[in-house]
Write an enzyme that holds these catalytic residues in place. Structure first.
Site, short mmCIF file in Angstrom:
data_model
loop_
_atom_site.label_atom_id
_atom_site.label_comp_id
_atom_site.label_asym_id
_atom_site.label_seq_id
_atom_site.Cartn_x
_atom_site.Cartn_y
_atom_site.Cartn_z
N ASP A 381 0.80 -1.22 0.00
CA ASP A 381 0.00 0.00 0.00
C ASP A 381 0.83 1.27 0.00
O ASP A 381 0.30 2.34 -0.31
CB ASP A 381 -0.97 -0.01 1.19
CG ASP A 381 -2.14 -0.96 0.96
OD1 ASP A 381 -2.42 -1.28 -0.21
OD2 ASP A 381 -2.77 -1.39 1.94
N TYR A 466 -9.75 -1.01 2.11
CA TYR A 466 -9.42 -1.03 3.54
C TYR A 466 -9.14 0.37 4.08
O TYR A 466 -8.65 1.24 3.37
CB TYR A 466 -8.21 -1.93 3.81
CG TYR A 466 -8.61 -3.31 4.30
CD1 TYR A 466 -9.19 -3.48 5.54
CD2 TYR A 466 -8.42 -4.43 3.51
CE1 TYR A 466 -9.57 -4.73 5.99
CE2 TYR A 466 -8.79 -5.69 3.95
CZ TYR A 466 -9.37 -5.83 5.20
OH TYR A 466 -9.75 -7.07 5.65
N HIS A 517 -7.04 -13.62 3.49
CA HIS A 517 -5.87 -12.79 3.22
C HIS A 517 -5.08 -12.55 4.50
O HIS A 517 -5.58 -12.76 5.61
CB HIS A 517 -6.28 -11.44 2.60
CG HIS A 517 -7.27 -10.66 3.41
ND1 HIS A 517 -8.62 -10.94 3.42
CD2 HIS A 517 -7.11 -9.61 4.25
CE1 HIS A 517 -9.25 -10.10 4.22
NE2 HIS A 517 -8.34 -9.28 4.74
N HIS A 519 -2.57 -9.75 6.62
CA HIS A 519 -2.13 -8.36 6.78
C HIS A 519 -0.76 -8.37 7.45
O HIS A 519 -0.55 -9.11 8.42
CB HIS A 519 -3.09 -7.58 7.68
CG HIS A 519 -4.44 -7.33 7.10
ND1 HIS A 519 -4.71 -6.26 6.27
CD2 HIS A 519 -5.61 -8.00 7.23
CE1 HIS A 519 -5.98 -6.29 5.91
NE2 HIS A 519 -6.56 -7.34 6.47
N LEU A 527 15.69 3.89 17.94
CA LEU A 527 15.76 4.22 19.36
C LEU A 527 17.12 4.81 19.71
O LEU A 527 18.15 4.34 19.23
CB LEU A 527 15.51 2.98 20.21
CG LEU A 527 14.15 2.30 20.07
CD1 LEU A 527 14.09 1.06 20.95
CD2 LEU A 527 13.05 3.26 20.43
N ASP A 528 17.11 5.83 20.56
CA ASP A 528 18.33 6.39 21.13
C ASP A 528 18.16 6.35 22.64
O ASP A 528 17.69 7.32 23.25
CB ASP A 528 18.56 7.82 20.65
CG ASP A 528 18.90 7.90 19.17
OD1 ASP A 528 19.24 6.85 18.60
OD2 ASP A 528 18.81 9.00 18.59
N GLU A 638 20.24 2.81 4.50
CA GLU A 638 19.16 1.86 4.73
C GLU A 638 17.98 2.57 5.41
O GLU A 638 17.60 2.22 6.52
CB GLU A 638 19.66 0.69 5.58
CG GLU A 638 20.76 -0.11 4.92
CD GLU A 638 21.37 -1.17 5.82
OE1 GLU A 638 22.12 -2.01 5.30
OE2 GLU A 638 21.10 -1.15 7.05
#
EC number: 1.4.3.21
Length: 757
Positions: A381, A466, A517, A519, A527-528, A638
């Site tokens: 989506d 949806y 189906h 999901h 996180l720090d 990334e």
């Protein structure tokens, strides 16, 4: 009786009746005459001053317009408005914020350095070039751009083939125009007599991914009855077409196959011929009635009393300035990616950063059925725009009535800025549950407790059938929660078979199959925990036999902690089916007052996932779905686990999430956790007309684990405590006892309006 006395009594009676009538009449109008509740501003603390930084703010309409003007000027006269573009045209598909590098952002936020240059990321469809392609350009500095640089190869490892481009609205329009004007006229008798088609009573719903090989752009399209006010998704008619729309000229598009009632045909002309000669078995499908089961119109007349509503009598205890939210405990900024949707940044509890980024990455559904359109569905989506499809929210239904509604501006699929009014809401949620409580009768008699409440930021993505409700919730305990609810219409297929169709779901209507189906939702958690240098620690408990110290002849089974530092990425990758440590947290080398490493625990709320098998040719594009949890080193290269370009080319993805896990060290590094929450949905009768949110919720919690010296909610001003010898009905003893006094005023309620249709 004396006449004077009688007249006096009659006069007094009249005055009494008049007084009673006056009181009743004025009381009926007392709501409008009651005083307004006093608005008490949020408590001020050093950390509650809103950040003036616009690092993570979505692009303003002025910035979006400036970028479009710059691109129009520098990309040449051949640029076409995306809203009118044909596949063979050059157009600006989208413009949104280019997030700054984390190091530069922290230098500004934490050390007072200059803010990073504000930039935009533009996606360009070059359909008019000799070698059509998709390019990504970074444009800056904003608000007055003067440069652009091509980052396509840097971000994707090479050029982006044109067939990978996401479907945009104009292509859907062109597909339906082609079907209506070129293909459907080949079977007029069949369509009219069997499907009751009159030129406007059918609508297309499509599958993706398109094709089975890299470079394909061939899509199975099913036809459904389309009656205004009804959910088109619940009215399949059994006819499906495989359209090859890969050519740059729509005139060259062609239907490759037709599917009807379990059989395949070369085209609609063959179907028409077989129908006319009586060789075609048909099932006539009447038009649905306006008040039928798929309608969301109320089945009963609205009648008081209204459902319970939630009010804050003294006003909200948070402030919003731009995209910055501050409360007595939490501060954060929110954004709304065009494709990825809701995200929050620089999340701090009492001034201390807990996370740099928590964001939605992807939303995947995989379907099964015995029809080609439904069995080939793998909806990613983000390619349709989780942010783009965030529509206006309705007060009192989608959000509490007093919520603060925030407008969003986007530029995608058109050359002009689009307003999404009230697409995000911020509110305080009272959950009707104690956050903590204790009634003590041993060694003393007292009660102590605190009502549970949280600060919530919400958006809803209505992608096709949806609706996904995305919440980020911030609790007074220092916990941060993410949750997603699924609602809306189910996707259905026509039941042409018998028992074999029920291998793929339940019958939910006359020849209507609710298709099974899965999901899956993916989140990024940067996180720090008390800084950038963190470790991953797994803890659990096992039972160990032990002899009772007071009597060695007695044996006990005693739970005992196990603890492991997960030193590499491969050790912190947990596929579905493998045991996930019951306590897994990111920790710093700093300790709390009791000598424990300060940490934040990741607690996932999700049933076991059902992932595409590894041997599937599509799996590498979906490889994030293999794992319930992965922790990796954070890298600017990334930034995302998925891509909008995977939807139309799942078999040769440029970047694969599974390749992020390359066994690098996790010891004292800046770490990112990637969380998958998923569930299986077997539609049933109660999914008609809509799937409900009850039971269709997954998510995760980030909970402090020895991060503090005690539960920070003990300092909440709403805490209740009283002892047996105290009068709990006194406002000075028990703040809840003040409620009756507050109820004599009228809360400040905004007038209802809606601009989302």
């Amino acid at each position: 009786m004396n006449l004077k006395v009688l007249l006096l009594l009659l006069g007094l009676s009249f005055l009494t009746v008049f007084a009673l009538v006056y009181v009743l009449l004025t009381r009926q109008g007392s709501f409008s005459q009651s005083p307004r509740c006093p608005s008490i501003p949020p408590r001020i603390h050093p950390w509650t001053h809103p950040s003036q930084s616009q690092l993570f703010a979505d692009l303003t309409p002025e910035e979006l317009t400036a970028v479009m003007s710059f691109l129009t000027k520098h990309l040449g006269p051949g640029l076409v408005d995306a809203a009118q573009a044909r596949p063979s045209d050059n157009c600006v598909f989208s413009v949104e914020l280019q997030l700054p590098a984390k190091a530069a952002a922290l230098a500004h936020l934490d050390r007072g350095g200059p803010p990073p240059v504000r930039e935009a990321l533009a996606i360009i469809f070059f359909g008019g070039q000799p070698k059509p392609n998709v390019s990504e350009l970074v444009v800056g500095p904003l608000p007055h751009p003067s440069y652009m640089r091509d980052v396509t190869v840097e971000r994707h490892g090479g050029p982006l083939p044109y067939y990978r481009r996401p479907m945009q609205k104009t292509e859907f329009v062109q597909i339906w125009r082609h079907l209506k004007e070129v293909e459907l006229p080949k079977a007029p008798t069949f369509l009219a007599s069997v499907l009751n088609y009159n030129g406007s009573t059918l609508a297309p719903l499509h599958s993706t991914a398109s094709g089975f090989h890299a470079g394909d752009r061939a899509t199975w399209i099913a036809l459904y009855h389309n009656i205004s006010g009804l959910g088109v998704f619940l009215h399949p008619v059994g006819l499906e077409l495989l359209l090859d729309h890969g050519a740059l000229d729509p005139a060259d598009w062609v239907v490759q196959q037709v599917f009807y009632l379990g059989h395949y045909y070369a085209d609609l002309a063959q179907l028409e011929w077989e129908f006319k000669v009586g060789r075609l078995e048909v099932i006539r499908v009447p038009l649905p009635t306006p008040g039928g089961a798929s309608s969301l119109r109320p089945r009963v007349t609205p009648d008081p009393p209204l459902p319970p509503l939630q009010f804050s009598l003294q006003g909200p205890q948070y402030n919003i300035q731009g995209n910055s939210v501050t409360s007595p405990l939490w501060t954060f900024t929110f954004g709304h990616g065009v494709f990825s949707g809701l995200r929050i940044f620089d999340i701090r509890f009492k001034g201390e950063r807990v996370a740099y980024e928590v964001s939605v990455q992807e939303c995947l559904t995989v379907y099964g059925a015995d029809s080609p359109k439904t069995m080939t569905i793998r909806y990613l989506d983000s390619s349709y725009g989780l942010g783009l499809n965030s529509r206006a929210l309705v007060r009192g239904v989608d959000c509490p009535y007093q919520a603060t509604m925030v407008d969003i501006h986007v530029l995608v699929g058109t050359g002009s800025v689009q307003l999404l009014p009230g697409a995000v809401c911020v509110f305080e949620e009272a959950q009707g549950l104690p956050l903590r409580r204790h009634h003590n009768g041993i060694g003393g008699h007292f009660y102590g407790g605190l009502a549970s409440s949280s600060l919530v930021v919400r958006s809803v993505s209505s992608v096709g059938n949806y609706d996904y409700i995305w919440d980020f919730m911030l609790h007074p305990t220092g916990a941060l929660e993410a949750r997603v609810h699924a609602t809306g219409y189910i996707n259905t297929a026509f039941m042409s078979g018998g028992a074999e169709s029920l291998l793929f779901g339940n019958r939910v209507g006359e020849r209507v199959l609710g298709a099974v189906h899965t999901h899956a939702f993916h989140f990024k958690l940067d996180l720090d925990v008390a800084g950038l240098k963190n470790w991953v620690i797994a803890e659990d408990a096992v039972f160990k036999p032990v002899a009772a110290p007071w009597n060695p002849e007695l044996q006990l089974q005693r739970p005992q902690l196990t603890r492991q530092v997960l030193s590499r990425e491969d050790l912190a990758a947990f596929p579905w089916g493998s045991p996930l440590p019951r306590y897994l947290y990111l920790a710093t080398n700093q300790t709390n007052a009791w000598g424990h490493q300060r940490g934040y625990r990741i607690q996932i709320h999700s049933p076991p996932g059902v992932h595409v098998p590894l041997e599937s040719s599509e799996e590498r594009a979906l490889s994030w779905g293999r794992y319930q949890l992965v922790v990796t080193q954070r890298k600017e290269a990334e930034p995302h686990s998925s891509s909008i370009y995977y939807q139309n080319d799942m078999r040769s993805p440029a970047t694969v999430f599974a390749d992020f896990i390359n066994n690098e060290t996790l010891l004292g590094e800046d770490l990112v956790a990637w969380v998958t929450a998923s569930f299986l949905h077997i539609p049933h009768a109660e999914d008609i007309p809509n799937t409900v949110t009850v039971g269709n919720r997954v998510g995760f919690l980030l909970r402090p684990y020895n991060f503090f010296n005690e539960d920070p909610s003990i300092f909440s001003p709403g805490s209740v405590y009283f002892e047996r010898d105290q009068d709990a009905g006194l406002c000075s003893i028990n703040p809840v006892a003040c409620t009756q006094q507050l109820a004599d005023c009228v809360p400040n309620l905004p007038s209802f309006s809606y601009e989302g249709l």
